[in-house]
Write a protein that holds these residues in place. Structure first.
Motif, short mmCIF file in Angstrom:
data_model
loop_
_atom_site.label_atom_id
_atom_site.label_comp_id
_atom_site.label_asym_id
_atom_site.label_seq_id
_atom_site.Cartn_x
_atom_site.Cartn_y
_atom_site.Cartn_z
N VAL A 1 0.89 -1.31 -0.02
CA VAL A 1 0.10 0.16 -0.09
C VAL A 1 0.92 1.32 0.05
CG1 VAL A 1 -1.97 -1.33 1.23
CG2 VAL A 1 -0.22 0.07 2.46
N PHE A 2 0.39 2.44 -0.26
CA PHE A 2 0.99 3.80 -0.25
C PHE A 2 0.12 4.59 0.52
CE2 PHE A 2 2.14 1.87 -4.64
CZ PHE A 2 3.34 2.09 -4.62
N SER A 3 0.74 5.42 1.40
CA SER A 3 0.06 6.46 2.21
C SER A 3 -0.39 7.60 1.34
CB SER A 3 0.97 6.72 3.05
OG SER A 3 2.16 7.69 2.56
N GLU A 4 -0.39 7.82 0.16
CA GLU A 4 -0.88 8.68 -0.91
C GLU A 4 -1.34 8.10 -2.13
OE1 GLU A 4 1.73 11.96 -1.33
OE2 GLU A 4 1.27 12.81 0.54
N GLY A 5 -2.57 8.47 -2.67
CA GLY A 5 -2.83 8.11 -3.91
C GLY A 5 -4.38 8.46 -4.42
N PRO A 6 -4.83 8.23 -5.50
CA PRO A 6 -5.95 8.80 -5.99
C PRO A 6 -7.38 7.84 -5.39
CG PRO A 6 -5.24 7.30 -7.78
CD PRO A 6 -4.24 7.29 -6.71
N ASN A 7 -6.88 6.94 -4.74
CA ASN A 7 -8.29 6.04 -4.19
C ASN A 7 -7.56 5.29 -2.88
OD1 ASN A 7 -10.64 5.04 -3.86
ND2 ASN A 7 -10.34 3.13 -5.16
N CYS A 8 -7.36 6.42 -1.64
CA CYS A 8 -7.04 5.87 -0.39
C CYS A 8 -8.28 5.36 0.23
CB CYS A 8 -6.47 6.90 0.07
SG CYS A 8 -4.86 7.37 -0.69
N ASN A 9 -8.60 4.02 0.28
CA ASN A 9 -9.98 3.33 0.89
C ASN A 9 -9.24 1.98 1.64
OD1 ASN A 9 -9.26 1.24 -1.04
ND2 ASN A 9 -11.05 1.62 -2.22
N VAL A 10 -8.04 2.09 2.06
CA VAL A 10 -7.66 0.97 3.06
C VAL A 10 -7.30 1.78 4.35
CG1 VAL A 10 -5.81 -0.82 3.39
CG2 VAL A 10 -6.67 -0.41 1.00
N ALA A 11 -7.75 1.15 5.31
CA ALA A 11 -7.50 1.74 6.69
C ALA A 11 -6.79 0.70 7.18
CB ALA A 11 -8.69 1.62 7.54
N LEU A 12 -5.63 1.30 8.13
CA LEU A 12 -4.48 0.84 8.83
C LEU A 12 -4.45 0.93 10.26
CD1 LEU A 12 -1.44 0.99 6.57
CD2 LEU A 12 -3.14 -0.67 6.25
N GLU A 13 -3.90 0.19 11.23
CA GLU A 13 -3.59 0.13 12.32
C GLU A 13 -2.22 -0.48 12.67
OE1 GLU A 13 -5.17 -0.97 16.78
OE2 GLU A 13 -6.85 -0.15 15.29
N ASP B 1 -9.93 -2.05 7.64
CA ASP B 1 -11.19 -1.69 6.72
C ASP B 1 -10.52 -1.56 5.38
OD1 ASP B 1 -13.80 -1.65 6.03
OD2 ASP B 1 -14.15 -0.18 7.60
N MET B 2 -11.63 -1.95 4.43
CA MET B 2 -11.41 -1.87 3.11
C MET B 2 -12.86 -1.21 2.44
SD MET B 2 -9.01 -4.77 1.51
CE MET B 2 -8.46 -3.97 -0.04
N ARG B 3 -12.50 -0.11 1.75
CA ARG B 3 -13.69 0.63 1.01
C ARG B 3 -14.84 0.92 2.25
NH1 ARG B 3 -14.10 -3.58 -4.20
NH2 ARG B 3 -12.18 -3.38 -4.84
N HIS B 4 -14.40 1.03 3.29
CA HIS B 4 -15.46 1.10 4.53
C HIS B 4 -16.26 0.05 4.64
CE1 HIS B 4 -17.41 4.83 6.92
NE2 HIS B 4 -16.57 3.90 7.71
N SER B 5 -16.04 -1.09 4.11
CA SER B 5 -16.97 -2.13 3.97
C SER B 5 -17.28 -2.60 5.50
CB SER B 5 -16.49 -3.34 3.24
OG SER B 5 -16.03 -2.95 1.85
N LEU B 6 -16.46 -2.58 6.52
CA LEU B 6 -16.83 -3.09 7.75
C LEU B 6 -17.37 -1.77 8.73
CD1 LEU B 6 -13.84 -5.69 8.23
CD2 LEU B 6 -16.07 -5.94 7.62
N GLY B 7 -17.31 -0.68 8.22
CA GLY B 7 -17.74 0.54 8.84
C GLY B 7 -17.04 1.08 9.90
N ILE B 8 -15.60 0.63 9.76
CA ILE B 8 -14.59 1.05 10.79
C ILE B 8 -14.09 2.11 10.36
CG2 ILE B 8 -12.45 0.35 11.91
CD1 ILE B 8 -13.33 -2.68 11.46
N HIS B 9 -13.55 2.36 9.28
CA HIS B 9 -12.88 3.61 8.84
C HIS B 9 -12.96 3.74 7.33
CE1 HIS B 9 -9.70 6.80 8.23
NE2 HIS B 9 -9.66 6.96 9.47
N PRO B 10 -13.22 5.07 6.73
CA PRO B 10 -13.32 4.84 5.11
C PRO B 10 -11.81 4.85 4.50
CG PRO B 10 -13.62 7.31 6.18
CD PRO B 10 -13.46 6.20 7.18
N GLY B 11 -10.74 5.00 5.12
CA GLY B 11 -9.40 4.71 4.61
C GLY B 11 -8.45 5.85 4.65
#
Length: 304
Positions: free
Chosen positions: A136-148, A154-164
């Motif tokens: 993954v990259f910390s910048e990009g045109p479609n930042c929809n992956v959430a990290l801890e 989360d991915m694509r906010h599918s789990l409702g945890i974070h939009p990414g």
């Protein structure tokens, strides 16, 4: 760190956004710097220790064995898996389950240009207890992956945890155990399997910041990648095997002329890419064009 011996390169897409360049070739076989785009991915994998590559095919599938009649590329062995109906990423991976066997594999989108440190990705995966690890990259045109930390939550906010916060690169490593979360014989994305791994705390992330990454999905991106290569002198813009009439006028700072091309007398070219084996006829005047087979007359920003 031990090498991962196998990679699955996704080559079955329709290349819709790149039409008409993909009318006669699948997108990974579209020429880039005088050779099929997929050569970049294959070399990248080879340098990371990959020995065997599977490639899924669909659109114009017959062109793949024409390009690789010996099922080899340099020191890589190739295996093609035809999908009469597109299976998407998850279905494509499930379709090659017997080929995967008991080995972890690298999965690589076949239509991107990148110099991500694949050995670093492999090491990150092998040093953690994850079933999959995504670059993954910390910048990009479609930042929809959430990290801890180094775990994906989360991915694509599918789990409702974070939009990414991070961009997925389309390159990742999976263990064969992920196959149990992909239904057989279905057209399905890999994302539902990733979401199941998130629930188990088994989806890791490898931060690839600093690497280059380009998606050649559109004509504009395709031309821009060539322009960057011209500025950085990545490859000789005019192939030594091209036949160019002395009277032809070619802007050597903005044109790419492929192997075995013929440029006839009086032709004028600027900001133009001529694919291998194509002909530009006498007195043609081209600016901002991509010549796939032949061109004559005056054209601007046209695919011929």
């Amino acid at each position: 760190m031990s090498d991962i011996p196998k990679a699955f390169i996704l080559g079955a897409g329709l290349g819709t956004r790149l039409r008409p360049l993909t009318e006669n070739l699948p997108k990974p076989l579209v020429p880039y710097l005088h050779e099929p785009l997929i050569h970049q991915a294959l070399r990248h994998c080879q340098h990371a220790g990959i020995k065997h590559c599977a490639i899924n095919t669909h659109h114009l599938a017959h062109t793949w064995p024409q390009q690789f009649p010996q099922k080899k590329f340099e020191n890589l062995t190739l295996e093609f898996f035809h999908e009469p109906v597109l299976l998407e990423t998850g279905g494509g991976i499930k379709n090659i389950e017997p080929w995967i066997g008991s080995d972890p594999i690298l999965v690589y989108n076949g239509d991107i240009l990148t110099d991500i440190d694949l050995k670093g990705l492999i090491q990150a995966h092998q040093s953690a207890d994850n079933i999959a690890t995504l670059a993954v990259f910390s910048e990009g045109p479609n930042c929809n992956v959430a990290l801890e930390g180094s775990q994906i939550t989360d991915m694509r906010h599918s789990l409702g945890i974070h939009p990414g916060t991070h961009q997925f690169s389309g390159i990742y490593i999976i263990e064969p155990s992920i196959l149990q979360y992909i239904p057989a014989g279905e057209k399905i994305s890999i994302v539902p399997a990733f979401l199941e791994l998130i629930r188990q705390g088994k989806l890791g992330a490898y931060l690839a910041d600093g690497a280059t990454w380009k998606d050649l999905g559109t004509r504009e991106e395709y031309l821009a990648a060539h322009k960057t290569a011209a500025l950085t002198h990545t490859v000789e813009p005019i192939s030594p095997s091209a036949s160019i009439a002395p009277e032809a006028q070619i802007d050597r700072d903005s044109c790419f002329i492929g192997p075995h091309c013929v440029i006839e007398k009086g032709a004028k070219l600027s900001n133009t890419i001529v694919w291998p084996g194509a002909t530009v006829h006498e007195n043609a005047n081209l600016d901002g064009c991509i010549v796939r087979q032949s061109a004559q007359g005056t054209h601007q920003n046209t695919d011929l």
